[in-house]
Design a protein around this motif. Sequence first.
Motif, PDB file in Angstrom:
ATOM      1  N   PHE A  12      23.526  90.398  41.635  1.00  0.00           N
ATOM      2  CA  PHE A  12      23.458  91.848  41.437  1.00  0.00           C
ATOM      3  C   PHE A  12      24.699  92.544  41.991  1.00  0.00           C
ATOM      4  O   PHE A  12      25.246  93.450  41.362  1.00  0.00           O
ATOM      5  N   ALA A  13      25.141  92.130  43.176  1.00  0.00           N
ATOM      6  CA  ALA A  13      26.317  92.747  43.781  1.00  0.00           C
ATOM      7  C   ALA A  13      27.549  92.538  42.911  1.00  0.00           C
ATOM      8  O   ALA A  13      28.339  93.473  42.679  1.00  0.00           O
ATOM      9  N   GLY A  14      27.722  91.321  42.425  1.00  0.00           N
ATOM     10  CA  GLY A  14      28.881  91.028  41.594  1.00  0.00           C
ATOM     11  C   GLY A  14      28.865  91.764  40.278  1.00  0.00           C
ATOM     12  O   GLY A  14      29.905  92.231  39.788  1.00  0.00           O
ATOM     13  N   GLU A  15      27.688  91.887  39.683  1.00  0.00           N
ATOM     14  CA  GLU A  15      27.557  92.605  38.420  1.00  0.00           C
ATOM     15  C   GLU A  15      27.966  94.070  38.583  1.00  0.00           C
ATOM     16  O   GLU A  15      28.728  94.610  37.774  1.00  0.00           O
ATOM     17  N   PHE A  16      27.460  94.719  39.629  1.00  0.00           N
ATOM     18  CA  PHE A  16      27.790  96.132  39.830  1.00  0.00           C
ATOM     19  C   PHE A  16      29.271  96.310  40.112  1.00  0.00           C
ATOM     20  O   PHE A  16      29.924  97.192  39.550  1.00  0.00           O
ATOM     21  N   PHE A  17      29.818  95.458  40.985  1.00  0.00           N
ATOM     22  CA  PHE A  17      31.223  95.607  41.346  1.00  0.00           C
ATOM     23  C   PHE A  17      32.133  95.427  40.136  1.00  0.00           C
ATOM     24  O   PHE A  17      33.009  96.253  39.866  1.00  0.00           O
ATOM     25  N   SER A  18      31.944  94.346  39.403  1.00  0.00           N
ATOM     26  CA  SER A  18      32.845  94.062  38.290  1.00  0.00           C
ATOM     27  C   SER A  18      32.685  95.063  37.154  1.00  0.00           C
ATOM     28  O   SER A  18      33.634  95.333  36.411  1.00  0.00           O
ATOM     29  N   GLU A  19      31.507  95.643  37.027  1.00  0.00           N
ATOM     30  CA  GLU A  19      31.259  96.610  35.959  1.00  0.00           C
ATOM     31  C   GLU A  19      31.868  97.968  36.258  1.00  0.00           C
ATOM     32  O   GLU A  19      32.327  98.676  35.348  1.00  0.00           O
ATOM     33  N   HIS A  20      31.921  98.359  37.531  1.00  0.00           N
ATOM     34  CA  HIS A  20      32.247  99.748  37.847  1.00  0.00           C
ATOM     35  C   HIS A  20      33.431  99.985  38.799  1.00  0.00           C
ATOM     36  O   HIS A  20      34.046 101.050  38.730  1.00  0.00           O
ATOM     37  N   LEU A  21      33.724  99.061  39.690  1.00  0.00           N
ATOM     38  CA  LEU A  21      34.568  99.447  40.818  1.00  0.00           C
ATOM     39  C   LEU A  21      35.990  98.903  40.796  1.00  0.00           C
ATOM     40  O   LEU A  21      36.948  99.618  40.598  1.00  0.00           O
TER      41      LEU A  21
END
Length: 300
Positions: A205-214
């Motif tokens: 979950f952490a990796g998905e959010f980071f790579s998608e948005h940040l």
Amino acid sequence: MTDETHTAPEVHDVQDVHNVHNVHNVHLIASQAEGGFPPEDPAPAVPSRRRRLRTALRSSAAVLAFASFGVAVAYGITEQRRTDVPGLSTRSDGRWAYPELKKPVLPAGAVDPFDRTNPGHVHYADLSALLLPAPTGARPDKKLQGQGQRVPVGRFLGEYPEGLRENLGQDLADGGLRHVVAHGWTTADSTSTRIYLLRFHSATFAGEFFSEHLGGEPEAVAQLNGVDQVAPVDETYPSQAVVPSTDRYVYDESQPGSVHVRHAYITAGDTVALIIQSRKGKALAVPFHQTVVLQNQLLG
């Protein structure tokens, strides 16, 4: 403060922990937990998309000189016990005097986040205990002093322009965010520092959010408030000062306005960190890089 290098005080183990893995601790060279397991919320479904975390800025070397600082400063990586994370000494080149640092002792039976028996790469330590403390003499940011250092998600979202917040917030709500802790301070030269740690249900979950948005290259995907133009990768950061099993992405404004903003992200298992330093005029590189390295160490 003289130009003599001051050795950080010896770090003492706070508890004998069995079957733990070594971590790499940072020392300046050349010029110089609490509680039980965090409560488990019901985990949402794993996102269908899998995006590989970008591995920009990662290297396997152990030492890199800070050529851009004009002095022979280097970070050496040495293996120590997991409870030993010494602070860095402070010299006239602008480094801050951080207190002696220790990783929190894990609850009985818990393993490190990157142990092979921990497939979700979960940090079982109290997340607030993994926040870098303020350096000596700094004034705390009272806006980031929630109970247990927890802050509303909106406080984190407030670091981004209003047009990005709804989308970021919705994806955090749907994407496995458990909670956010934060800490901030202002030093005597008016440099403001804010650190946010976002804990997710797992590294996926952490990796998905980071790579998608940040983060990413060659510039940050989501611009922060106060960044006038764009924030490309900070090429002066010592890219070989690495912490195993983590990634960090460091950015600097290309054309700062009246307030200079530097920021970095760290991805470490189930946790994403955002580190921001800003100052009117120029935000100095040395204390910012020092802060990023130490926070990275605490999460590794």
